[in-house]
Write a protein that holds these residues in place. Sequence first.
Motif, PDB file in Angstrom:
ATOM      1  N   UNK A  97      11.294   2.879  47.880  1.00  0.00           N
ATOM      2  CA  UNK A  97      10.354   2.429  48.912  1.00  0.00           C
ATOM      3  C   UNK A  97      11.096   1.927  50.147  1.00  0.00           C
ATOM      4  N   UNK A  98      12.180   1.178  49.942  1.00  0.00           N
ATOM      5  CA  UNK A  98      12.937   0.671  51.078  1.00  0.00           C
ATOM      6  C   UNK A  98      13.576   1.797  51.887  1.00  0.00           C
ATOM      7  N   UNK A  99      14.025   2.849  51.209  1.00  0.00           N
ATOM      8  CA  UNK A  99      14.619   3.990  51.927  1.00  0.00           C
ATOM      9  C   UNK A  99      13.604   4.672  52.842  1.00  0.00           C
ATOM     10  N   UNK A 100      12.332   4.593  52.484  1.00  0.00           N
ATOM     11  CA  UNK A 100      11.276   5.277  53.248  1.00  0.00           C
ATOM     12  C   UNK A 100      10.364   4.305  53.985  1.00  0.00           C
ATOM     13  N   UNK A 101      10.803   3.075  54.129  1.00  0.00           N
ATOM     14  CA  UNK A 101      10.002   2.038  54.790  1.00  0.00           C
ATOM     15  C   UNK A 101       9.771   2.407  56.255  1.00  0.00           C
ATOM     16  N   UNK A 102       8.522   2.352  56.702  1.00  0.00           N
ATOM     17  CA  UNK A 102       8.269   2.593  58.134  1.00  0.00           C
ATOM     18  C   UNK A 102       8.814   1.424  58.959  1.00  0.00           C
ATOM     19  N   UNK A 103       9.004   1.666  60.224  1.00  0.00           N
ATOM     20  CA  UNK A 103       9.491   0.616  61.123  1.00  0.00           C
ATOM     21  C   UNK A 103       8.520  -0.554  61.108  1.00  0.00           C
ATOM     22  N   UNK A 104       9.071  -1.749  60.977  1.00  0.00           N
ATOM     23  CA  UNK A 104       8.288  -2.985  60.984  1.00  0.00           C
ATOM     24  C   UNK A 104       8.571  -3.722  62.298  1.00  0.00           C
ATOM     25  N   UNK A 105       7.800  -3.413  63.344  1.00  0.00           N
ATOM     26  CA  UNK A 105       8.088  -3.990  64.663  1.00  0.00           C
ATOM     27  C   UNK A 105       7.939  -5.505  64.721  1.00  0.00           C
ATOM     28  N   UNK A 106       7.211  -6.090  63.781  1.00  0.00           N
ATOM     29  CA  UNK A 106       7.103  -7.550  63.749  1.00  0.00           C
ATOM     30  C   UNK A 106       8.371  -8.203  63.197  1.00  0.00           C
ATOM     31  N   UNK A 107       9.274  -7.395  62.646  1.00  0.00           N
ATOM     32  CA  UNK A 107      10.517  -7.918  62.091  1.00  0.00           C
ATOM     33  C   UNK A 107      11.758  -7.447  62.859  1.00  0.00           C
TER      34      UNK A 107
END
Length: 157
Positions: A97-107
């Motif tokens: 899941x982490x390898x395919x995580x979408x961009x988290x603009x809040x982070x």
Amino acid sequence: MKILVFGNSGSGKSTLAQRLVQDHGLAHLDLDSIVWEPGKIAVPRAPEAVSESLQAFLITHKNWVIEGCYGELIEATTNHCTELIFLNPGLEVCLEHNRHRPWEPHKYSSKQAQDEMLQNLQAWVAGYYERQDQWSYHAHRQIFDTFSGHKCERSAG
């Protein structure tokens, strides 16, 4: 409805929390947003500031979903929740899941900045079942096992 969702990074906490927000109109708190200095992942805020932010959220919202891996914050919030959900899909699922995580603009300021942290994140995630800190399987298991209210554990399979 006051739901706490917790588990390892990559376990599906944010995905489940977003679904609960959409399905039930709940307020949402990602604990990352109060634990780290704004715009500075891995730079912790003062514990007093974190506690104040958590309390302000709990006071402000009647129905909510809170998600995170921070055992000390999950444990401190268990007496406010109506349901506890422990996501424990296993190490390989979390890493994938982490390898395919979408961009988290809040982070992160950019997808590139997020991707640059992936190796460190994966190493941290890989230690989940061995570590003994408040963000480990050991701590999460204890929180889940001692909680006497409505709860469920979602694991692989």
